[in-house]
Design an enzyme around this catalytic site. Structure first.
Site, short mmCIF file in Angstrom:
data_model
loop_
_atom_site.label_atom_id
_atom_site.label_comp_id
_atom_site.label_asym_id
_atom_site.label_seq_id
_atom_site.Cartn_x
_atom_site.Cartn_y
_atom_site.Cartn_z
N LYS A 191 0.79 -1.23 0.00
CA LYS A 191 0.00 0.00 0.00
C LYS A 191 0.82 1.29 0.00
O LYS A 191 1.79 1.40 0.74
CB LYS A 191 -0.90 0.02 1.23
CG LYS A 191 -2.09 -0.88 1.12
CD LYS A 191 -2.86 -0.79 2.40
CE LYS A 191 -4.30 -1.25 2.21
NZ LYS A 191 -5.05 -1.08 3.46
N GLY A 339 10.57 -5.78 7.30
CA GLY A 339 10.20 -7.19 7.47
C GLY A 339 10.20 -8.06 6.23
O GLY A 339 11.01 -8.97 6.11
#
Ligand code: 3PG
Length: 385
Positions: A191, A339
């Site tokens: 996003k 991550g």
């Protein structure tokens, strides 16, 4: 800031905050990258003859309660194996912890302590009372102003940065403060909204900004391309247009699409002009990958955060694999963080070919956004006293 390497640690009670927040499944550590990254710091303190007390959080337990699934016991066991010595987990530490020089122990998950997340002063003072020297080494948690990262540094007799934190900050500074150019950043992920401040900050600094993943779909839409049923934030199209005016942001010329988000979805490669109404874009296509490779060949500094496709499904992983290999082959100073990025680094086996791999997820992004990391700022304040 003061550095651990300049302190005399012999016989001292040294409290080291590490980020040992690693994935644990059924009592076993499933990825020990953060533990291995902390190892040189811990070994250096042991070798210097310190009484080494470690602390970390694990996950997000209910504050003030002991919850077995968030115990650091599996982490201590794993660390003990890597260190070749027993690392006990200490639950009752409030009245002090007695260690011999060269011994290592780990406080139980700091987030079991009431006031940890609120940066409580009384708790911070209790931590500080455990040590002669506090070492902040948890880069991955440096964006959190909590009692074990920030408050303790206010009250400890000496507060300094550990070697891992120092290395992380050096690498980020090299990539962002005074980078060799061209500086190219790759920002992938799903996003635009979650990476907006990162994109805005980078668009002021980089020579080229490469977008991928769901983020690229919003930029494709901003360029007037069809995106079908793809994840696309239509309310951010104007924002994307603004960014494209500020900085060179090439959009994909070809893409890999599927009809559903699933492991068994059939993949189709097509021009970015030919995306159908019922298509979802899940990866960049080969022409886009080749163009990206050219850009990375000329780069002198590369900052990478986020995959460019749904690489957990192999049929949509070619873009991220190609990108990984191009970064690995490049002579540029390259830094990867966040991550998912590390999962891609592992999957495509390029860990030893990236110049620096950050242990930070949120902390890495906040640094790139230009935000102050409170756990670093307090070390600066203490050093200037
Ligand atoms: C992380 O994994 O990003 C850090 O350990 C911080 O964890 P948190 O987001 O729960 O504070």
């Amino acid at each position: 800031v003061k550095l651990m390497k300049d302190q005399d640690l012999a016989g001292k009670r040294v409290l080291i905050r590490e980020d040992l927040n690693v994935p644990v499944k059924d009592g076993v550590v499933t990825s020990d990258a953060r533990i291995r990254a902390a190892l040189p710091t811990i070994k250096a303190a042991v070798d210097a003859g310190a009484k080494v007390l470690l602390m970390s959080h694990l996950g997000r337990p209910t504050e003030g309660e002991y919850e077995e699934e968030f115990s650091l016991a599996p982490v201590a066991a794993h660390l003990g194996k890597l260190l070749g010595k027993d690392v006990p987990v200490i639950k009752d530490w409030q009245s002090g912890v007695e260690l011999a020089a060269g011994q290592v122990a780990l406080l139980e998950n700091v987030r079991f302590n009431k006031g940890e997340k609120k940066d409580d002063e009384a708790l911070s003072k209790q931590y500080a009372a455990l040590c002669d020297i506090f070492v902040m080494d948890a880069f991955g948690t440096a964006h959190r102003a909590q009692a074990s990262t920030h408050g303790v540094a206010k009250f400890a007799p000496i507060a300094c940065a550990g070697p891992l934190l120092a290395a992380e900050l050096d690498a980020l500074e090299k990539a962002l403060a005074n980078p060799a150019r061209p500086l190219v950043a790759i920002v992938g992920g799903s996003k635009v909204s979650t990476k907006l401040t990162v994109l805005e900050s980078l668009s002021d600094k980089v020579d080229q900004l490469i977008v991928g993943g769901g983020i690229a779909n919003t930029f494709l839409a901003a360029s007037g391309k069809p995106v079908g049923k793809s994840l696309c934030e239509h309310d951010l199209i104007d924002t994307a247009k603004g960014l494209m005016q500020k900085c060179d942001i090439p959009v994909p010329t070809d893409v890999v699409t599927g009809k559903e988000f699933s492991e068994s979805a059939a993949a189709e490669t097509k021009s970015a002009d030919a995306v159908a109404d019922d298509d979802m874009i899940f990866d960049i296509g080969p022409d886009t990958s080749a163009a990206l490779e050219e850009i990375l060949k000329n780069a002198k500094t590369i900052i990478w955060n986020g995959p460019v496709g749904v690489f957990e499904f192999d049929q949509f992983g070619a873009g991220t694999e190609h990108l990984s290999k191009a970064i690995a082959a490049s002579d540029a100073f390259s830094i990867a963080g966040g991550g998912d990025t590390l999962a891609a680094v592992d999957k495509y086996g390029i860990a030893d070919k990236v110049s620096y791999i950050s242990t930070g997820g949120g902390a890495f992004l906040e640094y790139v956004e230009g935000k102050v990391l409170p756990a670093v700022a307090i070390l600066e304040t203490r050093a200037s006293e």
